[in-house]
Enzyme design. Structure first.
Site, PDB file in Angstrom:
ATOM      1  N   GLU A 134      -0.175  -6.203  -1.866  1.00 47.51           N
ATOM      2  CA  GLU A 134      -0.904  -5.395  -2.846  1.00 47.51           C
ATOM      3  C   GLU A 134      -0.162  -5.233  -4.164  1.00 47.51           C
ATOM      4  O   GLU A 134       0.962  -5.285  -4.351  1.00 47.51           O
ATOM      5  CB  GLU A 134      -1.298  -4.071  -2.329  1.00 47.51           C
ATOM      6  CG  GLU A 134      -0.168  -3.332  -1.761  1.00 47.51           C
ATOM      7  CD  GLU A 134      -0.533  -2.069  -0.995  1.00 47.51           C
ATOM      8  OE1 GLU A 134      -1.546  -2.494   0.056  1.00 47.51           O
ATOM      9  OE2 GLU A 134      -0.195  -0.946  -1.376  1.00 47.51           O
ATOM     10  N   HIS A 269       6.931   1.362   1.468  1.00 45.92           N
ATOM     11  CA  HIS A 269       6.279   1.988   0.052  1.00 45.92           C
ATOM     12  C   HIS A 269       5.758   3.195   0.444  1.00 45.92           C
ATOM     13  O   HIS A 269       4.980   3.384   1.470  1.00 45.92           O
ATOM     14  CB  HIS A 269       5.661   0.997  -0.712  1.00 45.92           C
ATOM     15  CG  HIS A 269       4.613   0.547   0.177  1.00 45.92           C
ATOM     16  ND1 HIS A 269       4.615  -0.671   0.755  1.00 45.92           N
ATOM     17  CD2 HIS A 269       3.225   0.973  -0.098  1.00 45.92           C
ATOM     18  CE1 HIS A 269       3.387  -0.864   1.132  1.00 45.92           C
ATOM     19  NE2 HIS A 269       2.443   0.058   0.690  1.00 45.92           N
ATOM     20  N   ARG A 288       2.755   2.340   9.935  1.00 43.83           N
ATOM     21  CA  ARG A 288       3.283   3.551   9.207  1.00 43.83           C
ATOM     22  C   ARG A 288       4.574   3.904   9.649  1.00 43.83           C
ATOM     23  O   ARG A 288       5.325   3.793  10.783  1.00 43.83           O
ATOM     24  CB  ARG A 288       2.443   4.776   9.534  1.00 43.83           C
ATOM     25  CG  ARG A 288       1.106   4.370   8.816  1.00 43.83           C
ATOM     26  CD  ARG A 288       0.017   5.359   9.428  1.00 43.83           C
ATOM     27  NE  ARG A 288      -1.253   5.192   8.297  1.00 43.83           N
ATOM     28  CZ  ARG A 288      -2.094   4.387   8.937  1.00 43.83           C
ATOM     29  NH1 ARG A 288      -2.100   3.626   9.992  1.00 43.83           N
ATOM     30  NH2 ARG A 288      -3.219   3.914   7.956  1.00 43.83           N
TER      31      ARG A 288
END
EC number: 5.3.1.8
Length: 408
Positions: A134, A269, A288
């Site tokens: 992304e 991130h 996560r």
């Protein structure tokens, strides 16, 4: 070409004001986190016909994949739009996370399918077999965390907090080689007893808040007020969460408007605060690391994370030879993001037929003129249009327009 009607996602971390202000609408009082543009099954855009939403973009693409996407895109990525474009408005931290690469995603998806893990199970890691690189381009000053800091710098940061419970992590970060140190410390934090480590998290947060209030900004390469304040703010949202300490292993980044972050597979991130344009491969695969009540699969996470310290790669737009289009260069084919600064009275920018694309206005007014039917659409901030692969359009106006397409 067709104007898009898009869905706002009301995630709890979203800003209540940023998207309404951009769109020129009244805030609802509820968080408005993301505006989705594309054909993702979770919230596909709808095509506006006759002033009313008609079919979904997914249906339009499915009816004529090559005509809408282009033959090259279909050959490379199949008969679906391979990217999702968003406006993202964060007012509090998103979860600390990583994404798998293609091979890891395919392997993980196949394994969970074979074991019969339901797609909607809360402990499911892989919703599909794709990777999810992304890119986030800031429209306002945008804070985030991206990639591991060099271990010795992190050791200095943790030591500056003067919390006894952090001393073992400081020792590891100073004594072990870089990747080994990062792996050992992150593993220790993610497997720690939450009740036992909560006191250390709270002490570290209190120290960070105190240092943020006390000091002037320091020399480059040393912790400064902004960095301490960021971690203190994270802890306010996630008191006692060991993910707060995991976040302290990462680079704190503040993007200026127009700057961008590319987040490749395995790079930990988290977005903290700000408004930006985000584009990603059309996948839902997220693992996560913390700052979330959701499932954390520590063994799988440690398989995916790249324990490589270094500076976050901040991207700045690169102008083409004609000087009209500014692109953000990434190593993936599923998406390409660029922008145009439109000036009144200038020669229109011509976009030759290439592949399906979404054009998004973020400031001023952008006029998109189709050479195929001589139609014209005026876009104001937050509004977008879908342009099929074979259609040539001209851009004019007075504002900023982002272009999302594929890189093949």
């Amino acid at each position: 070409m067709d104007r898009l009607v898009n869905t706002v996602r009301p995630y709890a971390w979203g800003s209540t004001t940023a998207l309404p202000e951009l769109l020129g609408e009244q805030p609802t009082g509820e968080p408005q986190a993301e505006l989705w543009m594309g054909a993702h099954p979770g919230a596909p855009s709808r095509i506006e016909r006759g002033g009313l939403p008609d079919r979904t973009l997914s249906d339009v693409v499915a009816a004529d994949p090559e005509g809408q996407l282009g033959a090259a895109s279909v050959r490379e990525f199949g008969p679906r739009l391979p990217f999702l474009l968003k406006l993202l408005a964060a007012d509090s931290p998103l979860s600390l996370q990583v994404h798998p690469d293609r091979a890891q995603a395919a392997e993980g998806y196949a394994d969970e399918e074979a074991r019969g893990v339901p797609l909607d199970a809360p402990h499911r890691n892989y919703k599909d077999d794709g990777h999810k690189p992304e890119l986030l381009c800031a429209l306002t000053p945008f804070e985030g965390l991206c990639g591991f800091r060099p271990p010795k710098e992190t050791a200095a940061f943790l030591e500056s907090l003067d919390v006894a419970g952090l001393a073992p992590y400081v020792d590891i970060l100073r004594a072990r080689p870089g990747t080994d140190a990062l792996r050992e410390v992150l593993t220790a934090l993610l497997t720690a007893d939450r009740d036992e480590i909560a006191g250390t998290v709270d002490e570290a947060a209190t120290a960070a808040a105190r240092l943020a209030e006390q000091g002037a900004d320091t020399a480059p390469g040393t912790p400064g007020r902004e960095e301490y304040a960021a971690y203190a703010a994270i802890a306010q949202h996630y008191p006692g969460d060991p993910g707060v300490l995991a976040a302290m292993l990462l680079n704190h980044v503040t993007l200026r408007p127009g700057e961008a972050l590319f987040l490749d597979a395995g790079v930990p991130h988290a977005y903290l605060r700000g408004l930006g344009v985000e584009i990603m491969a059309n996948s839902d695969n997220v693992l996560r690391c913390g700052l979330t009540p959701k499932h954390i699969d520590v063994p799988e996470l440690l398989r995916i994370v790249r324990f490589e310290p270094g500076e976050p790669g901040i991207l700045r737009p690169e102008a083409d030879d004609a000087g009209g289009e500014e692109s953000y260069t990434t190593p993936v084919g599923e998406f390409r993001l660029s922008r145009f600064t439109l000036v009144p009275g200038a020669e229109p920018h011509v976009l030759a037929p290439h592949a399906g694309q979404i054009l998004l206005c973020t400031a001023g007014t952008a006029v998109v003129h189709s050479e195929e039917d001589d139609g014209e659409l005026a876009l104001t901030p937050g509004r977008s249009v879908w342009v099929p692969a074979a259609e040539r359009v001209r851009l004019s106006g007075d504002g900023t327009l982002f272009r999302a397409t594929v890189a093949v």
